[in-house]
Write a protein that holds these residues in place. Structure first.
Motif: not given
Length: 226
Positions: A58, A10-11, A6, A54
């Motif tokens: 979120e 995303k990063r 993930k 993260e």
């Protein structure tokens, strides 16, 4: 493993920049064992703190989306929309998996959106709508307060992103200069012969990367709940 995947999705830029920083710090060692002893803790701590960061980011992004939803809902009520129609129209600001139908919301024992103290505002309109009295409420002041909080949170997240990038850039310049100096002055390179104090000094430097992530995580945690 799922968390790592993930993060890479995303990063990706942030993960790659952090890995670059960690490996740059290793050029200050000429001993593979010392290099490994420095690499493992730095990698483990960096990804641990990055995952924590993260996760909290979120949560704040979800709060921002929920506040945008509520701001839209109150704005539409000001324009004369019915409670149900205003609610349905404002759902566009929420992620698909977070959305609840108006009927589900009425049956819920608690507001499912991360609105903090503004949950009471939405609950009030639901209650008054059941009594056909929602039109008696004036949502202007509530809308303005929600709007202010949403803007503050958006600005906070943007500034934190910029601050994190600046910190990574500063670390990149620091490690790059350190490596250049170690090439010009080989005596700065850590070797087993130089003893524990020398190793501990550079080991501390290698922990600057996870420490920067920990600081960013703590800054995100300091955001006051709406």
């Amino acid at each position: 493993m799922r968390t790592m995947k993930k993060l890479l999705q995303k990063r990706q830029a942030e993960v790659l920049s952090l890995l670059t920083l960690i490996f740059l710090s290793l050029f200050l060692y000429d001993n593979y064992l010392l290099m490994l002893l420095s690499l493992l803790p730095s990698l483990v701590l960096s990804f641990l703190f990055l995952a924590k960061k993260e996760e909290w980011r979120e949560e704040l992004e979800k709060k921002s989306e929920a506040l945008s939803f509520l701001e839209s809902f109150l704005s539409l009520l000001l324009e004369g929309w019915t409670t149900r129609n205003a609610y349905d129209q404002s759902l566009i600001f929420l992620q698909e998996q977070e959305k609840k139908t108006y009927e589900e919301l009425e049956e819920a024992t608690e507001i499912p959106y991360p609105l903090g103290k503004y949950k009471e505002c939405l609950s009030l309109y639901l209650e008054k709508d059941k009594e056909n009295q929602a039109y008696l409420l004036s949502p202007y002041h509530a809308r303005e307060e929600v709007k202010r909080t949403r803007q503050e949170l958006f600005s906070f997240l943007k500034k934190e992103e910029e601050k994190s990038k600046t910190e990574r850039l500063a670390l990149f310049l620091f490690f790059t200069l350190s490596v250049l100096f170690s090439l010009l002055f080989p005596s700065l390179v850590v070797t087993a012969e130089k003893g524990i104090p020398s190793f501990l000094a550079l080991f501390s430097i290698s922990l600057l990367v996870p420490c920067s992530l920990l600081l960013s995580y703590q800054r995100l945690r300091r955001w006051k709940d709406a």
